[in-house]
Design an enzyme around this catalytic site. Structure first.
Site, PDB file in Angstrom:
ATOM      1  N   HIS A 354       0.486  -1.559  -0.167  1.00 63.05           N
ATOM      2  CA  HIS A 354      -0.241  -0.081  -0.391  1.00 63.05           C
ATOM      3  C   HIS A 354       0.750   1.470  -0.210  1.00 63.05           C
ATOM      4  O   HIS A 354       0.032   2.426   0.086  1.00 63.05           O
ATOM      5  CB  HIS A 354      -0.723   0.139   1.230  1.00 63.05           C
ATOM      6  CG  HIS A 354      -1.900  -1.039   1.601  1.00 63.05           C
ATOM      7  ND1 HIS A 354      -2.904  -1.183   0.375  1.00 63.05           N
ATOM      8  CD2 HIS A 354      -1.938  -2.156   1.576  1.00 63.05           C
ATOM      9  CE1 HIS A 354      -3.759  -2.036   0.507  1.00 63.05           C
ATOM     10  NE2 HIS A 354      -2.949  -3.489   1.731  1.00 63.05           N
ATOM     11  N   LYS A 544      -8.245  13.434   4.687  1.00 66.10           N
ATOM     12  CA  LYS A 544      -7.571  12.971   4.414  1.00 66.10           C
ATOM     13  C   LYS A 544      -6.548  13.431   5.851  1.00 66.10           C
ATOM     14  O   LYS A 544      -6.235  14.235   6.406  1.00 66.10           O
ATOM     15  CB  LYS A 544      -7.365  13.107   2.981  1.00 66.10           C
ATOM     16  CG  LYS A 544      -6.169  14.308   2.882  1.00 66.10           C
ATOM     17  CD  LYS A 544      -5.595  13.995   1.349  1.00 66.10           C
ATOM     18  CE  LYS A 544      -6.219  13.785   0.526  1.00 66.10           C
ATOM     19  NZ  LYS A 544      -6.832  13.074  -1.009  1.00 66.10           N
ATOM     20  N   ARG A 545      -5.894  12.254   6.233  1.00 65.57           N
ATOM     21  CA  ARG A 545      -4.593  11.958   7.121  1.00 65.57           C
ATOM     22  C   ARG A 545      -4.097  12.862   6.442  1.00 65.57           C
ATOM     23  O   ARG A 545      -3.368  13.910   5.343  1.00 65.57           O
ATOM     24  CB  ARG A 545      -3.502  11.041   6.892  1.00 65.57           C
ATOM     25  CG  ARG A 545      -4.806   9.947   7.733  1.00 65.57           C
ATOM     26  CD  ARG A 545      -4.921   9.845   9.118  1.00 65.57           C
ATOM     27  NE  ARG A 545      -3.455  10.725   9.927  1.00 65.57           N
ATOM     28  CZ  ARG A 545      -3.056   9.857  10.735  1.00 65.57           C
ATOM     29  NH1 ARG A 545      -3.644   7.981  10.650  1.00 65.57           N
ATOM     30  NH2 ARG A 545      -2.004  10.566  11.321  1.00 65.57           N
ATOM     31  N   LYS A 550       0.388  14.861   0.750  1.00 61.99           N
ATOM     32  CA  LYS A 550      -0.714  14.842   0.490  1.00 61.99           C
ATOM     33  C   LYS A 550      -1.569  16.043  -0.366  1.00 61.99           C
ATOM     34  O   LYS A 550      -1.759  16.424  -0.760  1.00 61.99           O
ATOM     35  CB  LYS A 550      -1.356  14.662   1.361  1.00 61.99           C
ATOM     36  CG  LYS A 550      -1.343  12.463   1.973  1.00 61.99           C
ATOM     37  CD  LYS A 550      -2.378  12.375   2.808  1.00 61.99           C
ATOM     38  CE  LYS A 550      -2.799  11.133   2.821  1.00 61.99           C
ATOM     39  NZ  LYS A 550      -2.931  10.267   1.607  1.00 61.99           N
ATOM     40  N   THR A 652      -8.565   6.412  -1.655  1.00 58.97           N
ATOM     41  CA  THR A 652     -10.274   5.689  -2.236  1.00 58.97           C
ATOM     42  C   THR A 652     -11.023   7.446  -2.089  1.00 58.97           C
ATOM     43  O   THR A 652     -12.348   6.369  -2.264  1.00 58.97           O
ATOM     44  CB  THR A 652      -9.937   5.048  -0.797  1.00 58.97           C
ATOM     45  OG1 THR A 652      -9.620   5.400   0.210  1.00 58.97           O
ATOM     46  CG2 THR A 652      -9.363   3.289  -1.238  1.00 58.97           C
ATOM     47  N   LYS A 656     -14.816   7.567  -3.276  1.00 65.05           N
ATOM     48  CA  LYS A 656     -16.264   8.540  -2.469  1.00 65.05           C
ATOM     49  C   LYS A 656     -17.118   9.664  -3.106  1.00 65.05           C
ATOM     50  O   LYS A 656     -18.269   9.724  -3.165  1.00 65.05           O
ATOM     51  CB  LYS A 656     -15.799   8.123  -1.213  1.00 65.05           C
ATOM     52  CG  LYS A 656     -15.230   6.933  -0.593  1.00 65.05           C
ATOM     53  CD  LYS A 656     -14.788   7.150   0.685  1.00 65.05           C
ATOM     54  CE  LYS A 656     -13.828   5.460   0.978  1.00 65.05           C
ATOM     55  NZ  LYS A 656     -12.735   5.773   1.896  1.00 65.05           N
TER      56      LYS A 656
HETATM   57  C1  26V Z   1       2.898   5.080   6.138  1.00 66.76           C
HETATM   58  C2  26V Z   1       3.889   5.979   6.853  1.00 66.76           C
HETATM   59  C3  26V Z   1       5.052   5.880   7.332  1.00 66.76           C
HETATM   60  C4  26V Z   1       6.184   6.034   7.488  1.00 66.76           C
HETATM   61  C5  26V Z   1       6.566   7.460   7.224  1.00 66.76           C
HETATM   62  C6  26V Z   1       5.867   7.969   6.071  1.00 66.76           C
HETATM   63  C7  26V Z   1       4.294   7.003   5.905  1.00 66.76           C
HETATM   64  C8  26V Z   1       3.346   7.615   4.752  1.00 66.76           C
HETATM   65  C9  26V Z   1       2.510   6.779   4.643  1.00 66.76           C
HETATM   66  C10 26V Z   1       2.252   5.563   5.377  1.00 66.76           C
HETATM   67  C11 26V Z   1       1.075   4.788   5.341  1.00 66.76           C
HETATM   68  C12 26V Z   1       1.334   3.599   4.572  1.00 66.76           C
HETATM   69  C13 26V Z   1      -0.139   2.333   4.247  1.00 66.76           C
HETATM   70  C14 26V Z   1      -1.162   3.206   4.409  1.00 66.76           C
HETATM   71  O1  26V Z   1      -1.740   3.978   4.561  1.00 66.76           O
HETATM   72  N1  26V Z   1      -1.470   3.185   2.901  1.00 66.76           N
HETATM   73  C15 26V Z   1      -2.660   3.406   1.445  1.00 66.76           C
HETATM   74  O2  26V Z   1      -3.180   2.887   1.580  1.00 66.76           O
HETATM   75  C16 26V Z   1      -4.823   3.400   0.741  1.00 66.76           C
HETATM   76  C17 26V Z   1      -5.251   1.626   0.847  1.00 66.76           C
HETATM   77  O3  26V Z   1      -4.598   1.085  -0.073  1.00 66.76           O
HETATM   78  C18 26V Z   1      -4.529   4.099  -0.366  1.00 66.76           C
HETATM   79  O4  26V Z   1      -5.689   4.248  -1.024  1.00 66.76           O
HETATM   80  C19 26V Z   1      -3.296   4.824  -0.224  1.00 66.76           C
HETATM   81  O5  26V Z   1      -3.227   5.895  -1.417  1.00 66.76           O
HETATM   82  C20 26V Z   1      -2.336   4.822   0.691  1.00 66.76           C
HETATM   83  O6  26V Z   1      -1.612   5.867   1.193  1.00 66.76           O
END
Ligand code: 26V
Length: 804
Positions: A354, A544-545, A550, A652, A656
């Site tokens: 992801h 969003k986060r 982003k 996602t 929506k």
């Molecule tokens: C984790 C981390 C950890 C270290 C610092 C930066 C960072 C940035 C993002 C994440 C998230 C990783 C996993 C995640 O939540 N991915 C999301 O998954 C969604 C479902 O597939 C997708 O729609 C999003 O684009 C994606 O960011």
């Protein structure tokens, strides 16, 4: 008794009163709203339970293959409306409650929003669970029952403050504890070998107990199980210590167990280096794998047939250690040899990636991994030896082999969880077409070279039941009137709406509905923030986060530029705008928290400036969560999807919004590209660099200072923020944040700014042509049916899991 769509209101009512008296323990006079909420859920639950048993027996009798979705996050939100709506008894429940002077909508608000996830990854898992049940696929979701889920966000003087979310404080009528489904999970200790037989004696054991929540599919067809693990000490109290007066020490084991299920880690802060995170990952992976293996052996006797009856999907690398745990059970407990165990493991497991952000790819210091999981460390080494031999045989060079290795040898040695998941799975998928291509070209280039058939794409989707039907009942009834109800089960039927695209009367009704949703949202936001909004303004939303990639900052800087423009040219025909922001920042992510403060500072200044009046308003919605998303998205005109190209795996929220008739302003990133392909270039506003251009600029030595100095609007906006125009109480507050745009600007805010500002003026132009805007809104709704999670799950089911 089954309450179908024509079921009797009286029966439901009688059951609610029965539940209130005999299960909640209150009579009608003493009952508080919360007691009624519990009684309503308990009454409804009886039907769900009957369907649940029936679903389980059907799968058992058919010897059906089951899907196991392992995820450290399930962002399920509230369940009452979802269950009522999928069972088709919303009206009946409304009437039954009305007999007692109660309002269903008000009771729904009493349900806590179950936030066992950070963002998109967790919400995807929840949409997938709903689609699995709706498609009648036997499935279990496995995760952790966090006592405190995602933190509650309070905004104090514009700053984010994190508070614990106590979602279980009033109990949870949806869950069932299954004491009989308990497993011991070991940590530490030592590994010995006795006549070739390997024995792991953990130094510590914690008991994992299942807590099940039913997941109801569309029309109640199937009810699947979300099985979340809770932790108990083997000896909840050490009586001898207690009796000797050491009261706290006597309870230390239980405290240690509790800490495993206490918090959800904020996934997008710095990599959670904490030992606790690895312990959580192993705890839930081990309990889940033990449960799957036990069920298989109990039903089928022979562990060798596991891949025929079980498909395990790893949601990101958080459950990667499941690869080693399954290997351990097959070898050490079931006596298979390594090669056979390895074949079974790979045939059973699939892995979904992801994110490509290198800092987000999990890896663990080798000494920590080895201390906590000594037997798994041996297995990881054995897997690594096998894979590296294959790589050598295939002719890969040293650099490729070092990139493939499960052990990162650069500096302090680490175990690479993404590589472990990749080699332990028969399928590795990305979540949007661009993301999957980039996986092949970047992080997994060498693994892809070695296993060229393994990577595949499964573009994400969202459930139209929650995100259209339940959250936007007005639009749903209009669509029903136009094309019937089939779209609920087959979202691609929405395509027939395109015949109304040029229909002025239909377009006006779409508009009226949007306006009514905007009025509702404005009322809600007035209660939350005190800010009054004009429902005739364009509602422009970024929820969003909060993360630099982003680019909430791009939006905020443009908001400041627009503010300047409106003040400099008040005579122009400006489109009134409401800019809505919402999202949480990871507690340790300094810049993200500063971005929240900036949004609030900008809002404070602009909202009380009479020179812009109603032309521009800015709102930061506190404590963004699933329930707020359900209110905001139906009221949005414009959906902001403006990540730096190549960085958002899919998104996602973008889907929506489109389901609810908002137009997207976005970059060519993640699923935006596929949304554009489907809704048509004329019904979306695309701007900015492509992923290739971003990569090329970064390689060529991008010079943001030159870009800023070349754009008057951008320079003015950045400088005014940097110089304290929005923070007179602390003029330097944003100096560092803005200076970074001159020096590095990793997320290329400056490079995309002019294109973004131009795209926003294009949005204004389109908005002024009301008929054209409505047509675009309808074309969005009509063409996004493909982004239903039913389609996504159908693809997983056929192409990865071999079910359906
Ligand atoms: C984790 C981390 C950890 C270290 C610092 C930066 C960072 C940035 C993002 C994440 C998230 C990783 C996993 C995640 O939540 N991915 C999301 O998954 C969604 C479902 O597939 C997708 O729609 C999003 O684009 C994606 O960011």
């Amino acid at each position: 008794m089954t309450i179908g769509p024509n079921g009797k209101v009286q029966e439901l009512e009688a059951r609610i009163v029965g539940a209130l008296r005999h299960r909640v323990g209150k009579n009608e006079r003493a009952a508080k709203p919360h007691d009624w909420y519990n009684a309503a859920v308990l009454a409804l639950r009886d039907d769900i339970i009957d369907n649940w048993f029936a679903s389980t027996s059907r799968a058992h009798e058919a010897g059906a293959k089951r899907v196991y979705y392992l995820s450290l996050e399930f962002l399920i939100g509230r369940l009452l409306r979802d269950a009522l709506s999928n069972l088709g008894v919303t009206r009946e429940m409304e009437q039954a409650l009305r007999e007692h002077g109660l309002d269903l909508a008000a009771l729904e608000e009493l349900e806590p929003d179950a936030a066992l996830g950070n963002g998109g990854l967790g919400r995807l898992a929840a949409c997938f669970m709903e689609s699995l049940a709706s498609l009648d696929i036997p499935a279990f979701g496995y995760g952790i029952r966090y006592i405190n889920g995602m933190f509650r966000q309070r905004i104090d003087e514009g700053w984010q403050v994190e508070l614990p979310e106590t979602w279980l404080a009033h109990g949870n009528p949806w869950e069932f504890e299954r004491r009989e489904s308990s497993y011991l999970v070991g940590f530490g200790g030592e590994v010995t070998s006795d006549a070739g037989k390997i024995r792991w004696t953990p130094g510590e054991k914690i008991e994992a107990t299942a807590v099940d929540t039913p997941v109801v599919g569309w029309q109640g067809k199937r009810v699947n199980t979300l099985r979340l693990w809770t932790a108990n000490a083997m000896d909840p109290i050490q009586l001898d210590a207690f009796n000797a007066g050491d009261h706290a020490g006597a309870l230390a084991g239980q405290v240690r167990a509790d800490s495993l299920v206490r918090v959800l880690y904020p996934a997008d802060s710095t990599p959670a280096g904490q030992e606790l995170r690895l312990r959580q990952e192993f705890f839930f992976s081990s309990a889940s794998i033990q449960d799957i293996v036990r069920r298989h052996v109990q039903y089928y006797g022979d562990i060798r047939t596991l891949p025929d009856k079980a498909a395990i999907q790893l949601n990101d690398t958080h459950p990667s250690v499941a690869v080693a745990e399954l290997m351990r059970l097959l070898k050490d407990e079931h006596g298979l040899d390594f090669d056979e165990a390895w074949d079974i493991t790979r045939a059973t497991i699939g892995y979904t990636n992801h994110t490509l952000l290198p800092e987000a790819l999990e890896s663990w210091p080798l000494p920590l991994f080895e201390r906590l999981l000594p037997r798994h460390m041996q297995i990881v080494y054995a897997i690594n030896a096998k894979v590296l031999r294959e790589a050598r045989k295939a002719g890969l060079d040293d650099a490729a082999i070092s990139a493939i290795s499960l052990i990162d040898e650069h500096g302090e040695r680490r175990v690479r969880m993404a590589n472990l998941a990749f080699v332990g799975a028969h399928s590795v998928n990305g979540v949007a077409a661009l993301h999957t291509d980039l996986m092949k070209q970047t992080v997994f280039a060498n693994l892809h070279q070695l296993y060229p058939d393994r990577i595949n794409n499964k573009t994400n989707g969202v459930t139209p039941r929650r995100w259209l039907h339940q959250s936007n009942p007005r639009l749903t009834s209009l669509i029903r009137e136009g094309i019937g109800s089939g779209f609920m089960a087959e979202a691609e039927q929405l395509a027939s709406l395109s015949k109304f695209a040029g229909d002025a009367a239909f377009g006006e009704r779409v508009d009226e509905i949007k306006r009514a949703n905007k009025v509702d949202l404005s009322n809600h936001l007035r209660e939350l923030t005190g800010i009054r909004l004009d429902p005739d303004a364009l509602f422009d939303v970024q929820i969003k986060r909060i993360h630099e990639y982003k680019r909430q900052l791009l939006n905020l800087i443009e908001t400041v530029a627009l503010y300047d423009q409106i003040r400099s040219h008040p005579e122009r025909d400006w489109v009134p705008r409401v800019k809505i922001f919402g999202g949480k920042a990871a507690p340790t992510y300094h810049n993200a928290k500063l971005i929240i403060k900036l949004a609030n500072d900008i809002a404070k200044r602009i909202n009380c400036d009479p020179s812009v009046g109603e032309l521009l308003k800015v709102v930061f919605v506190p404590n963004y969560n699933v329930s707020l998303a359900e209110r905001i998205i139906p009221a949005a005109d414009l959906s902001e999807q403006i990540s730096t190209a190549g960085m958002e795996a899919s998104g996602t929220g973008n889907m929506k919004f489109a389901f609810n008739g908002a137009l997207t302003i976005g970059t060519l990133d993640g699923a935006n590209i596929e949304i554009m392909d489907r809704v048509g270039r004329e019904n979306i506003v695309i701007f900015g660099m492509t992923a290739e251009e971003v990569a090329a600029q970064r390689a060529d030595g991008y010079n943001p200072r030159a870009v800023i100095e070349g754009s008057r609007e951008l320079a003015q906006a950045v400088n005014s923020i940097a110089n304290g125009v929005f923070s007179p109480d602390e003029p330097d507050r944003y100096k560092g944040l803005m200076d970074a745009h001159y020096s590095s600007d990793w997320f290329m805010v400056a490079a995309d700014f002019d294109a973004y500002a131009a795209a926003q003026r294009e949005v204004d132009g389109r908005w002024r042509d009301r008929a054209a805007w409505r047509k675009s809104a309808i074309m969005n709704i009509a063409n996004v049916g493909w982004f239903s999670s039913d389609r996504t799950i159908g693809e997983y089911a056929r192409e990865i899991w071999g079910v359906l």
